[in-house]
Enzyme design. Sequence first.
Site, PDB file in Angstrom:
ATOM      1  N   TYR B 440       0.810  -1.228   0.000  1.00  0.00           N
ATOM      2  CA  TYR B 440       0.000   0.000   0.000  1.00  0.00           C
ATOM      3  C   TYR B 440       0.842   1.275   0.000  1.00  0.00           C
ATOM      4  O   TYR B 440       2.054   1.217   0.095  1.00  0.00           O
ATOM      5  CB  TYR B 440      -1.092  -0.017   1.069  1.00  0.00           C
ATOM      6  CG  TYR B 440      -0.741  -0.131   2.535  1.00  0.00           C
ATOM      7  CD1 TYR B 440       0.508   0.147   3.053  1.00  0.00           C
ATOM      8  CD2 TYR B 440      -1.741  -0.510   3.445  1.00  0.00           C
ATOM      9  CE1 TYR B 440       0.746   0.065   4.421  1.00  0.00           C
ATOM     10  CE2 TYR B 440      -1.506  -0.598   4.801  1.00  0.00           C
ATOM     11  CZ  TYR B 440      -0.262  -0.312   5.283  1.00  0.00           C
ATOM     12  OH  TYR B 440      -0.023  -0.391   6.622  1.00  0.00           O
ATOM     13  N   GLU B 441       0.165   2.365  -0.155  1.00  0.00           N
ATOM     14  CA  GLU B 441       0.820   3.682  -0.282  1.00  0.00           C
ATOM     15  C   GLU B 441       1.822   3.681  -1.452  1.00  0.00           C
ATOM     16  O   GLU B 441       2.901   4.267  -1.372  1.00  0.00           O
ATOM     17  CB  GLU B 441       1.517   4.042   1.033  1.00  0.00           C
ATOM     18  CG  GLU B 441       1.710   5.530   1.282  1.00  0.00           C
ATOM     19  CD  GLU B 441       0.379   6.261   1.384  1.00  0.00           C
ATOM     20  OE1 GLU B 441       0.201   7.194   0.614  1.00  0.00           O
ATOM     21  OE2 GLU B 441      -0.479   5.870   2.206  1.00  0.00           O
ATOM     22  N   GLY B 442       1.396   3.016  -2.542  1.00  0.00           N
ATOM     23  CA  GLY B 442       2.277   2.876  -3.704  1.00  0.00           C
ATOM     24  C   GLY B 442       3.091   1.606  -3.590  1.00  0.00           C
ATOM     25  O   GLY B 442       4.016   1.528  -2.781  1.00  0.00           O
TER      26      GLY B 442
END
Lengths: 598, 598
Positions: B440-442
Amino acid sequence: MPSYRAPVEDTLFLLNDVLDYASHAELPGFEEATPDLVEAILTEGGKFAAEIAQPLNLSGDQEGCKRSEDGTVTPPKGFKAAYDAFCEGGWGTLSADPEYGGQGLPHTLATAFNEYLSSANMAFAMYPGLTAGAIAAITLHGSDEQKALYLPKMIAGTWTGTMNLTEPHCGTDLGLLRTKAVPQADGSYKISGTKIFISAGEHDMSENIVHLVIARIEGAPAGTKGISLFVVPKFLPDADGNPGERNGVSCGALEHKMGIHGNATCVMNYDGATGWLVGEENKGLRAMFTMMNEARLGVAVQGLAQSEVAYQNAVAYAKDRLQGRALTGTKEADKAADPIIVHPDIRRILMQIRSFNIGARALVLWTALHGDKAHRSPDEKARQHSEDMMGLMTPVLKGVLTDTGFANAVNAQQVFGGHGYIAEWGMDQFVRDARIAMIYEGANGIQALDLVGRKLPANGGRAVMALFNEVKEFGKANKDDDALKAFIQPLKTGVDHLQQATMWFMQNGMKNPDNAGAGSTDYMHLFGLVAIGYMWAKIAKVINAKLADGSASNEAELKAMLAFGTFYMERLMPETAAHLARISSGCETMMSVEADLF
Amino acid sequence: MPSYRAPVEDTLFLLNDVLDYASHAELPGFEEATPDLVEAILTEGGKFAAEIAQPLNLSGDQEGCKRSEDGTVTPPKGFKAAYDAFCEGGWGTLSADPEYGGQGLPHTLATAFNEYLSSANMAFAMYPGLTAGAIAAITLHGSDEQKALYLPKMIAGTWTGTMNLTEPHCGTDLGLLRTKAVPQADGSYKISGTKIFISAGEHDMSENIVHLVIARIEGAPAGTKGISLFVVPKFLPDADGNPGERNGVSCGALEHKMGIHGNATCVMNYDGATGWLVGEENKGLRAMFTMMNEARLGVAVQGLAQSEVAYQNAVAYAKDRLQGRALTGTKEADKAADPIIVHPDIRRILMQIRSFNIGARALVLWTALHGDKAHRSPDEKARQHSEDMMGLMTPVLKGVLTDTGFANAVNAQQVFGGHGYIAEWGMDQFVRDARIAMIYEGANGIQALDLVGRKLPANGGRAVMALFNEVKEFGKANKDDDALKAFIQPLKTGVDHLQQATMWFMQNGMKNPDNAGAGSTDYMHLFGLVAIGYMWAKIAKVINAKLADGSASNEAELKAMLAFGTFYMERLMPETAAHLARISSGCETMMSVEADLF
């Protein structure tokens, strides 16, 4: 929903074209197993895996096994019916002894089928997998009466088997075990103690469960020299050999574990259970060891199997998922975005997995063929050589295929982004299931020690020298082949690194065994990289020949496979230098810190 | 049962001795944050993490969150009370703006505390963690009215926050999003659409939940240029700013996921929900990006945090578990076996983790200090330089600390043998929880592309050249320091490899962007190895000085730390050569295979 298709063409290509399966035709069991029969069996086996076992994989993970208060255990829905189909199809009989109902086919064939079954449903595959281990123990060490009583039913699958080694305080160090065996007047023993982590320990899929248990006979020496092996059936066979009275063994609890939820991992309580000695008193550990090569190869295959099924699903997703545009410009203008397989970083992941899988599958089959030759060759020297190769490669395969198989499953999961973390996509199951293979049947650190401490020095290094020679001969024979240059040169560098590391151990491991221990895991992986690199060089040579003579009907596929091999050489082989550097740094730094300062 | 103790002394040593925290005293917020206060806060923060949050970690994982038919969601037992204690302790206010009730302390301090909280209970830490992200969005882009309405309550923690980006068909490629915003006469918008993977999306721990949602205003351009950011509270604030009428947003389902079970990961349905624009129309993506450095640093810290807690538990087990004897002979003859920490292969695992953790923690704090300087330095050039360093290091930290943090958790689990696979020991939770931070978060592949495609070339390579110069200056200044040789030489080799790789990208990435994509992940890891190696060289220099002048009261601990650093140089740095080799192999092989032939 995850899917699976058995890679039968890859297996056949490796067996027939690369490993020259046909040249083994005169070995017992191979005569009947003609290439046509092999293809038919693997095709059917692949179907069984994909159509019967695989559809139960995700549901089996989510449902898990249930233990009732009375100690009975129920596997997930559908497992019993699938197991019945497994027995009906005779899938447990492939390489078993014809004297007891087996088909006597090459074990290599069973190994290939095991990969498919483990890819499709690892937790399910473990039920017959453990039975196969128990069959091997009784075959090798049991009396004729024991063989006659147990083997036909276990080979048919109506009775399943288990291996009971671990206790709460002793896993790797079996010398610490406490389970007791008290001799009885009738020649049997009363077994008492607690075993943990017993796969397929209790369930309702078979008429009887044959537990093989190691225990210490009252008064036996302490440590590993006082361990004996016993057979302890769940139901005591009656005079006709049918399941009779319930024995004093029961499942005390199911373990709550990270994965393989469909397999019943049991705490088994032996409470004066009746057992019979298998083999000699106090020789139980040796009896276990003789079975380990086979069991460890089976676990290695599980690592490959999870890597393969995770790969297949990641490829499907990468072709399907539209997200962003190719770095070099739009590829599919008619779609909202390009499929993510256009991105090099996605291809890096996929090629890393597949280039490993193909090479690893080749090494598994190469080793399994040596296993068959070790048992079946009429020539003593050939048997010895194959025994050497099998023994040498077993810890390498177990350690490297499970470590890398797990890492590959994690990488395949990454292709899915956030969906990879969500249960319904099935990718996290592959990761969680693959994780156990690094641990059981000897944790991978133990495999590395087995390789460095036992297999390398055995018989003055005979096995490893033979292997090095084989690889170097291959290199020499092909050194002027320009089309093979991208394979031969990195392989040569890898072998050099491996030989330097081997030399380093010889010079420094004797002086201080911690130097061997400190580099053992790196050495195992260095060994695996080179061995698989050797397989790739052999594969590439075969493909080049096929492409050169124009005989191939599948030119595009062969060229793609060559690219996967080139990727292996470019991207995986560079790791050998890092392993060598780590090995050569020795044990000094790591042994310098007091335990309390960690 | 797993345990945790916050590594406060390590944090303080790094801040005070290695990173010269005191030299920042004149920056706003730092004046009050004297070393004494920092120590007091971190000590108390460590206690909160270990005593309040950690005891709920395993139970939270096993219980998970529950959604009722009416859409309400209940987090695991104890979470609400712990969150109340978190708010009472003011732990969410540390570095928040004093104008809205924050303490205005350095964000570096909050970062250190976040590590402890994430180690103790990652799923719990995400509730305030997501709130912090939402606070940052409103602070940077909200109107004064929005700030006055939302920030005091969110900073106090009585209202929590969420970030709503992902939709079923769009994660990385936000240009594909479909959630719609229809302007209303009163200046508000009606938001409709479905968002998935929304952490802390619904729960009963706070009075209100402030959703930040990206959506497309009716008629806005397609793609990323038509995305706007909205604030959509669960309860519409009434005239007094208190939670009023229920808004048209609800949790449609909880995701069934691999880990972080204690956090409610929701499918959020927006059904004509009332929202207000945050910042400018169609500038929503830019608004998200400005917050990402901070959020990504937070996720990097999660990777480190799981690595640290997994390490601590593995060390405890390795000292406690008796199994086998040392290779060099019995160490504890009075026991049935030696503790497994005597084995080099166990120490290899432990030192690999700890040597990474210390260096990674240093790099996190180094970067966080740059973050504080970028916001608070009175000197524009210093702000720019710190902004450069923060921007450059963010994708490196996010990618490398989460990849390696996960790998470390897996290795720590391996120390436990079979017990590592069993839920009650807690090790598999660390692995499962750590796994999400890579996604997550890229996803980490996106971090690598951000590094290679955006951060490297930005401003003509100004950031990377400044960093290379700093590291090389350090090398030059210390090249004649014999006591530092074991650090300076491998660091020099690493920097050389990193510069060669950078050069390779400059020469080949322009010609064909796929060359950059093909090497991006390796480059990110190469970068991380060198950056952490640089931290270790700085640490070693400080330790050498302390040992030389005899000022240290903890000589044994410092020498041990030096050994961990030496291990890093001997065993982790050799990987830089492998990364360079892979990068230099380019994209040709991986792009040569047709998608259908994977």
